[in-house]
Motif scaffolding. Sequence first.
Motif, PDB file in Angstrom:
ATOM      1  N   LEU A 134      10.656   6.777  20.748  1.00  0.00           N
ATOM      2  CA  LEU A 134      10.426   5.927  19.586  1.00  0.00           C
ATOM      3  C   LEU A 134       9.027   5.331  19.619  1.00  0.00           C
ATOM      4  N   GLN A 135       8.568   4.888  20.780  1.00  0.00           N
ATOM      5  CA  GLN A 135       7.225   4.314  20.887  1.00  0.00           C
ATOM      6  C   GLN A 135       6.169   5.356  20.519  1.00  0.00           C
ATOM      7  N   GLU A 136       6.358   6.599  20.950  1.00  0.00           N
ATOM      8  CA  GLU A 136       5.436   7.672  20.593  1.00  0.00           C
ATOM      9  C   GLU A 136       5.460   7.929  19.090  1.00  0.00           C
ATOM     10  N   GLN A 137       6.650   7.920  18.512  1.00  0.00           N
ATOM     11  CA  GLN A 137       6.792   8.139  17.074  1.00  0.00           C
ATOM     12  C   GLN A 137       6.089   7.026  16.299  1.00  0.00           C
ATOM     13  N   LEU A 138       6.263   5.777  16.729  1.00  0.00           N
ATOM     14  CA  LEU A 138       5.635   4.653  16.043  1.00  0.00           C
ATOM     15  C   LEU A 138       4.118   4.714  16.159  1.00  0.00           C
ATOM     16  N   ALA A 139       3.610   5.221  17.256  1.00  0.00           N
ATOM     17  CA  ALA A 139       2.162   5.346  17.426  1.00  0.00           C
ATOM     18  C   ALA A 139       1.586   6.411  16.491  1.00  0.00           C
ATOM     19  N   ARG A 140       2.422   7.375  16.066  1.00  0.00           N
ATOM     20  CA  ARG A 140       1.977   8.423  15.137  1.00  0.00           C
ATOM     21  C   ARG A 140       2.255   8.079  13.679  1.00  0.00           C
ATOM     22  N   THR A 141       3.125   7.113  13.425  1.00  0.00           N
ATOM     23  CA  THR A 141       3.495   6.747  12.064  1.00  0.00           C
ATOM     24  C   THR A 141       2.388   5.917  11.429  1.00  0.00           C
ATOM     25  N   VAL A 142       1.928   6.344  10.254  1.00  0.00           N
ATOM     26  CA  VAL A 142       0.846   5.652   9.561  1.00  0.00           C
ATOM     27  C   VAL A 142       1.419   4.856   8.392  1.00  0.00           C
ATOM     28  N   VAL A 143       0.987   3.617   8.274  1.00  0.00           N
ATOM     29  CA  VAL A 143       1.346   2.767   7.143  1.00  0.00           C
ATOM     30  C   VAL A 143       0.053   2.377   6.435  1.00  0.00           C
ATOM     31  N   ILE A 144       0.167   2.067   5.151  1.00  0.00           N
ATOM     32  CA  ILE A 144      -0.995   1.696   4.348  1.00  0.00           C
ATOM     33  C   ILE A 144      -0.794   0.276   3.835  1.00  0.00           C
ATOM     34  N   GLY A 145      -1.788  -0.566   4.085  1.00  0.00           N
ATOM     35  CA  GLY A 145      -1.795  -1.917   3.539  1.00  0.00           C
ATOM     36  C   GLY A 145      -2.834  -1.988   2.437  1.00  0.00           C
ATOM     37  N   GLU A 146      -2.587  -2.816   1.437  1.00  0.00           N
ATOM     38  CA  GLU A 146      -3.495  -2.906   0.294  1.00  0.00           C
ATOM     39  C   GLU A 146      -3.813  -4.351  -0.040  1.00  0.00           C
ATOM     40  N   SER A 147      -4.957  -4.516  -0.689  1.00  0.00           N
ATOM     41  CA  SER A 147      -5.295  -5.815  -1.273  1.00  0.00           C
ATOM     42  C   SER A 147      -6.154  -5.555  -2.500  1.00  0.00           C
ATOM     43  N   GLY A 148      -6.316  -6.595  -3.310  1.00  0.00           N
ATOM     44  CA  GLY A 148      -7.119  -6.453  -4.526  1.00  0.00           C
ATOM     45  C   GLY A 148      -6.580  -5.381  -5.448  1.00  0.00           C
ATOM     46  N   ALA A 149      -5.285  -5.347  -5.621  1.00  0.00           N
ATOM     47  CA  ALA A 149      -4.623  -4.359  -6.487  1.00  0.00           C
ATOM     48  C   ALA A 149      -4.997  -2.933  -6.102  1.00  0.00           C
ATOM     49  N   GLY A 150      -5.127  -2.698  -4.790  1.00  0.00           N
ATOM     50  CA  GLY A 150      -5.405  -1.358  -4.301  1.00  0.00           C
ATOM     51  C   GLY A 150      -6.884  -1.024  -4.157  1.00  0.00           C
ATOM     52  N   LEU A 151      -7.755  -1.990  -4.412  1.00  0.00           N
ATOM     53  CA  LEU A 151      -9.185  -1.731  -4.266  1.00  0.00           C
ATOM     54  C   LEU A 151      -9.588  -1.566  -2.804  1.00  0.00           C
ATOM     55  N   VAL A 152      -8.849  -2.207  -1.917  1.00  0.00           N
ATOM     56  CA  VAL A 152      -9.086  -2.058  -0.484  1.00  0.00           C
ATOM     57  C   VAL A 152      -7.770  -1.639   0.155  1.00  0.00           C
ATOM     58  N   LYS A 153      -7.839  -0.564   0.943  1.00  0.00           N
ATOM     59  CA  LYS A 153      -6.655  -0.065   1.637  1.00  0.00           C
ATOM     60  C   LYS A 153      -6.989   0.067   3.111  1.00  0.00           C
ATOM     61  N   ALA A 154      -6.036  -0.313   3.947  1.00  0.00           N
ATOM     62  CA  ALA A 154      -6.196  -0.180   5.392  1.00  0.00           C
ATOM     63  C   ALA A 154      -5.077   0.707   5.909  1.00  0.00           C
ATOM     64  N   ARG A 155      -5.437   1.641   6.774  1.00  0.00           N
ATOM     65  CA  ARG A 155      -4.456   2.500   7.435  1.00  0.00           C
ATOM     66  C   ARG A 155      -4.253   1.971   8.849  1.00  0.00           C
ATOM     67  N   ALA A 156      -3.003   1.948   9.268  1.00  0.00           N
ATOM     68  CA  ALA A 156      -2.677   1.485  10.619  1.00  0.00           C
ATOM     69  C   ALA A 156      -1.458   2.243  11.106  1.00  0.00           C
ATOM     70  N   THR A 157      -1.283   2.262  12.414  1.00  0.00           N
ATOM     71  CA  THR A 157      -0.068   2.839  12.967  1.00  0.00           C
ATOM     72  C   THR A 157       1.031   1.791  12.860  1.00  0.00           C
ATOM     73  N   ALA A 158       2.256   2.234  13.023  1.00  0.00           N
ATOM     74  CA  ALA A 158       3.382   1.295  12.991  1.00  0.00           C
ATOM     75  C   ALA A 158       3.365   0.377  14.207  1.00  0.00           C
ATOM     76  N   LYS A 159       2.486   0.666  15.159  1.00  0.00           N
ATOM     77  CA  LYS A 159       2.313  -0.216  16.313  1.00  0.00           C
ATOM     78  C   LYS A 159       1.203  -1.235  16.069  1.00  0.00           C
ATOM     79  N   GLY A 160       0.550  -1.183  14.886  1.00  0.00           N
ATOM     80  CA  GLY A 160      -0.431  -2.190  14.514  1.00  0.00           C
ATOM     81  C   GLY A 160      -1.888  -1.832  14.746  1.00  0.00           C
ATOM     82  N   GLU A 161      -2.172  -0.613  15.208  1.00  0.00           N
ATOM     83  CA  GLU A 161      -3.556  -0.206  15.441  1.00  0.00           C
ATOM     84  C   GLU A 161      -4.180   0.243  14.121  1.00  0.00           C
ATOM     85  N   VAL A 162      -5.237  -0.437  13.689  1.00  0.00           N
ATOM     86  CA  VAL A 162      -5.925  -0.083  12.453  1.00  0.00           C
ATOM     87  C   VAL A 162      -6.725   1.191  12.707  1.00  0.00           C
ATOM     88  N   THR A 163      -6.529   2.189  11.826  1.00  0.00           N
ATOM     89  CA  THR A 163      -7.182   3.485  12.022  1.00  0.00           C
ATOM     90  C   THR A 163      -8.183   3.829  10.931  1.00  0.00           C
TER      91      THR A 163
END
Length: 114
Positions: A28-57
């Motif tokens: 599970l820890q390996e899977q979470l390190a490979r899982t990418v989530v997208i955070g947004e702000s400014g109605a999508g003008l800025v997007k940040a990609r991070a792993t499910a473990k919190g590492e911004v990529t």
Amino acid sequence: MLKGLGNLGDMAKMMKAATEMQGKMADLQEQLARTVVIGESGAGLVKARATAKGEVTGLDIDASILVPTEKEVLEDLILAAIKDAQSRGQERNIEEMRKLTEALGLPSNMPLPF
């Protein structure tokens, strides 16, 4: 063997279950390190990609907001997108841990790892 302890009396079963759980946690820890989530702000003008473990990529910034006089606004939007990505990653992490504990027959609110 150890009367009165029911299934807990069988040490071999307990050790096997602990080893199995440890393996599933590692997977599970390996899977979470490979899982990418997208955070947004400014109605999508800025997007940040991070792993499910919190590492911004990575970051994606819409060129329309790259105005030198709006530097502070851009910085705030970047921070907000990163925090959103990390929050989404944490939510995903919690959900996957809940699924794992339930699959192991443990209470879903049991904190893992111990």
